[in-house]
Scaffold this motif. Structure first.
Motif, short mmCIF file in Angstrom:
data_model
loop_
_atom_site.label_atom_id
_atom_site.label_comp_id
_atom_site.label_asym_id
_atom_site.label_seq_id
_atom_site.Cartn_x
_atom_site.Cartn_y
_atom_site.Cartn_z
N CYS A 120 36.14 -13.73 65.40
CA CYS A 120 35.32 -13.77 66.72
C CYS A 120 33.72 -13.97 66.70
N TYR A 121 33.01 -13.16 66.42
CA TYR A 121 31.56 -13.36 66.34
C TYR A 121 31.51 -13.80 65.23
N GLY A 122 32.25 -13.92 64.12
CA GLY A 122 32.16 -14.55 62.85
C GLY A 122 32.50 -15.81 62.88
N ILE A 123 32.94 -16.44 63.94
CA ILE A 123 33.09 -17.87 63.90
C ILE A 123 31.75 -18.41 64.32
N GLY A 124 31.23 -17.74 65.00
CA GLY A 124 29.96 -18.20 65.63
C GLY A 124 28.88 -18.12 64.36
N ILE A 125 29.05 -16.97 63.70
CA ILE A 125 28.05 -16.82 62.70
C ILE A 125 28.32 -17.98 61.51
N LEU A 126 29.54 -18.46 61.28
CA LEU A 126 29.78 -19.43 60.61
C LEU A 126 29.10 -20.70 60.95
N GLY A 127 29.61 -20.82 62.20
CA GLY A 127 28.77 -22.37 62.72
C GLY A 127 27.37 -22.24 62.81
N ARG A 128 26.91 -21.21 63.02
CA ARG A 128 25.26 -21.23 63.10
C ARG A 128 24.80 -21.45 61.62
N ALA A 129 25.47 -20.88 60.46
CA ALA A 129 25.09 -20.98 59.16
C ALA A 129 25.27 -22.46 58.67
N LEU A 130 26.28 -23.31 59.29
CA LEU A 130 26.47 -24.57 59.08
C LEU A 130 25.61 -25.52 60.02
N ASN A 131 24.88 -25.10 60.86
CA ASN A 131 24.47 -25.83 61.73
C ASN A 131 25.27 -26.57 62.74
#
Length: 247
Positions: free
Chosen positions: A102-113
């Motif tokens: 959940c929150y983790g997919i947002g974190i991954l997306g942010r890290a990958l710009n």
């Protein structure tokens, strides 16, 4: 001895964090002795945290949103987000086993710009049906799972497009990016693979004033998630742990 899994929690509410940790252990078929738990709301990451002392990383959910403007983030939320994002360059560079929920997919997306936002694919609290894409059918974390199954969701923001070098594994009708894999070993789900109806009933009570739903809907939503069969989605956690234990 098998190296432990690093479980990073982003929930500042004690009851929700404790239940989530227990659910991750249960659904992942993981003994507590094989888990290193860090609650980022109250504990700093060790200065010399060595990822390779661990078999993999599991990141839980939380009430924060990476897409919120920095000035709108409470201090605890900002600190939690900064801490988990500080690990992502090494995770990405080394293709280190990672499962964000959940929150983790947002974190991954942010890290990958990649774009993460509230404008397109937020979903109300409840059950959704997810189905495998061709890449998903070939992925080891989905081995043995049916092509379609139920999962529990409740999120304001979502990944809005697929980042480079990322496979789309599970698709949903309202929110397309329900599970992705970056490179070979970095996974994220929009749904909660650790959760069952009891988990969500607790979270509905705790987060009823956090903007996921109108507070008057709490009883209706609780009744709706009771009895939802999510054992299949939980097998993703078990498959992740089985695949990377001792790797």
């Amino acid at each position: 001895m098998t190296r432990p899994f690093l479980i990073l929690q982003l929930r500042p509410e004690d009851e929700a964090a404790d239940e989530e940790f227990t659910a991750i252990l249960r659904r992942g078929r993981l003994d507590a002795a094989q888990a290193r738990r860090i609650r980022l709301d109250r504990d700093d990451l060790p200065n010399r945290l060595n990822l390779h002392d661990h078999s993999g990383i599991i990141v839980g959910g939380g009430p924060g949103c990476v897409s919120d403007p920095p000035q709108d983030k409470p201090p605890t939320e900002a600190r939690i987000e900064a801490a988990i994002l500080s690990l992502m360059p090494q995770v990405l560079a080394e293709d280190f086993p990672f499962l964000g929920c959940c929150y983790g997919i947002g974190i991954l997306g942010r890290a990958l710009n990649a774009p993460v936002g509230k404008g397109l694919y937020g979903e109300p609290v409840g059950a959704v049906t997810v189905r495998q894409t061709p890449d998903g059918a070939a992925d080891p974390l989905l081995a043995g799972l049916p092509q379609e199954f139920s999962a529990l969701v409740g999120h304001k923001e979502a990944l809005e497009s697929l980042p480079p070098d990322t496979a789309h594994l599970l698709i949903g009708e309202t929110c397309p990016f329900q599970m992705v894999r970056h490179k070979r070993n970095i996974y994220a789900t929009q749904f909660h693979p650790e959760s069952d109806g009891d988990s969500f009933a607790l979270r509905i009570r705790i987060y009823r004033n956090k903007g996921y739903f109108h507070p008057d809907q709490a009883d209706t939503l609780t009744a709706a998630v009771t009895g939802v069969q999510t054992e299949t989605s939980g097998r993703i956690l078990a498959n992740f742990i089985a695949r990377y234990a001792g790797s």
